[in-house]
Design an enzyme around this catalytic site. Sequence first.
Site, mmCIF file in Angstrom:
data_model
loop_
_atom_site.group_PDB
_atom_site.id
_atom_site.type_symbol
_atom_site.label_atom_id
_atom_site.label_comp_id
_atom_site.label_asym_id
_atom_site.label_seq_id
_atom_site.Cartn_x
_atom_site.Cartn_y
_atom_site.Cartn_z
ATOM 1 N N GLU A 1 -44.964 -35.350 -9.879
ATOM 2 C CA GLU A 1 -44.164 -35.840 -8.760
ATOM 3 C C GLU A 1 -43.814 -37.300 -9.013
ATOM 4 O OE1 GLU A 1 -47.814 -36.405 -5.578
ATOM 5 O OE2 GLU A 1 -47.013 -34.413 -5.849
ATOM 6 N N HIS B 1 -48.708 -37.874 -0.625
ATOM 7 C CA HIS B 1 -49.755 -38.326 -1.534
ATOM 8 C C HIS B 1 -49.652 -39.843 -1.679
ATOM 9 C CE1 HIS B 1 -49.857 -34.155 -3.612
ATOM 10 N NE2 HIS B 1 -50.723 -34.224 -2.615
#
Lengths: 397, 290
Positions: free
Chosen positions: B209, B248
């Site tokens: 990511e 996150h």
Amino acid sequence: MNLHEYQGKEILASFGVRVQRGHIATTPKEAVDAAKQLTEETGTGWHVIKAQVHAGGRGKGGGVKLAKNLKEVEEIAEQIIGMNLITPQTSAAGKKVHQVLVAEDVYYPGDSETSEFYMSVLLNRGAGRNMIMYSTEGGMDIEEVAEKTPHLIFTEEIDPAAGLLPFQARRVAFNLGLSGVAYKEMVRFVTALYKAYEQSDASLFEINPVLKTSDDKIMAVDAKVSIDDNALFRRKNYAEMRDVREENPIEVEAKALGLNYVDLDGNVGCMVNGAGLAMATMDLIKMAGGEPANFLDVGGTADAKRVEEAFRIILKDPNVKAILINIFGGIVRCDRVANGVVDAYRNMGDSIQVPIIVRLQGTNAEEAKEIIDNSGLAVHSAVQFKEAADKVEAVLK
Amino acid sequence: MSVLVNKDSKIIVQGFTGTEGTFHAEQMIEYGTQVVGGVTPGKGGQTHLNRPVFNTVKDAVEQVGADTTIIFVPPAFAADAIMEAADAGIKVIITITEGIPVADMVKVQAYIDERDCTLVGPNCPGVITPEEAKVGIMPGFVFKKGNVGIVSKSGTLTYEAADQVVRQGLGITTAIGIGGDPIIGTTTKEAVQMLVEDPETECVVMIGEIGGQLEADAAKWYQESGSTKPIVGFIAGETAPAGRTMGHAGAIVGGSDDTAQAKKRIMGECGIHVVDSPAEIGVKVKEVLG
């Protein structure tokens, strides 16, 4: 968690870091009182009025101004308090200024030239260690310095067991070209700054500029301080410094409900379990010809109550033209999520005016699809990721 | 073969008697994982889920030969739990706990570096070797045995990828969830390397990511290794704006080289088969395996 300049300076000062002093004011009258008090305390003749918002580049937007007498303090405070400050780091609408910091003038003339430096303390993720990054080029955009004159940026990596060592603090001062009293002051400044970083559970300190005054004092003229959200449980006094006025109101509400929501500019809302899958879903929306209106991770328990709360959050954004729900049911069963969607939809009655695409995969995915399909509601179901994208594309046409 | 965990792993659960620890330990046992006991300080000597509870990790190592641990201890105490496991000689430490302060992880990283053990996580879904050991919180049924290794920062996106691979008639050797925090024990590069070097793994799926350099480091290692084992890669967050954290703590675009676009370009240049759509991971794996 980001803090205002004045809060950051309070934290720094509590660890013995010298900062440009000042007092906070929320009205022009308070600003004048603050200026008088500051003159008594510091002897400063002039004052700097600084808008307190969570955004850099405040000076460029007219949010930082020098006042040479009390009348100017009042006039400038009058201008700045309540204004919508637009800086390179805010949206086009700007940020409303609720308070100003009335600060002492530290650029007074004296025996030596003043000079400005840049200094930050942050985590070097690759190394898993903190580092101090500093430059002789203070008061400028550090990204520009990194691009044009990378040799003027220095770093000190900190060994977690040993902490900042004296030779490193000395090296900082030497690399910044200091000698004599200013050199000693800088060693003290860096040492206190790193101690403050470690002991406050900060995730970023950015001091730009660090000033050497004309009488060789070293001080923080600005302070951008962020505290690690994960550590707020043990930093309650800092947690209380949160200013929710600086945050997106929908995000604040979502956070209170335990939903991880980030507001974006697009037209397709999404509700997903898991951060990675949520980002992937946003990407898929874009590929299907839409633009994601938000990031929303509903977490591990996607029951009816949670789904309904998430619906309400997404629908607060008037730009939403469709909603994609993408849940990979693992521990949480898809049929339960499907029932949650149906219940939430029924509870909310007419407030849902946009098409909804529900993609449930994982445990009991087929049963879930049946529940959705037999509900009689205007909800499109999908099982495969690709199928969901195609349906988003179809409803946007 | 497989990596990190297998049917012979002797696993303990730290935070065994708590709600999370109990729930997931039950699921792991039901899956057939060899859970030999657990640790909850102050509850040593008791029995929980028909397994012994120990006061310390050292007791568990000495009395039941534990070599692997899974940690569900709350964030304030998790760093200590990791270091206790490392000190006791546990070889594989899998940390599920989300929300550990970064300053604690800086200490953990330095502590772990000096000891012979592998930390996976924190803030990760764990590790699964299908039909042998599920040491994590993933739904076991999604993962069928096979020859594709998976490395991912994200939980549900790992399940998604595994599901797509299985739908292509393929299966998984080991899936490693490395976690989405700024500091993690096992990097993308290290996890990819384990799987590339695993003789049974024929293809690796690498899911990353935005934010950080982990995927670029892994891609560069792969290119330098000269390996011909295919890697299929995906990076989530192409549509995420710079400067905003996406769930996150580590998922934040800081500069021009940690955007999804930049990472995909580097991965492509290093010979990785990059997919643009998260819906095409399984299809791509099938294609590169011929």
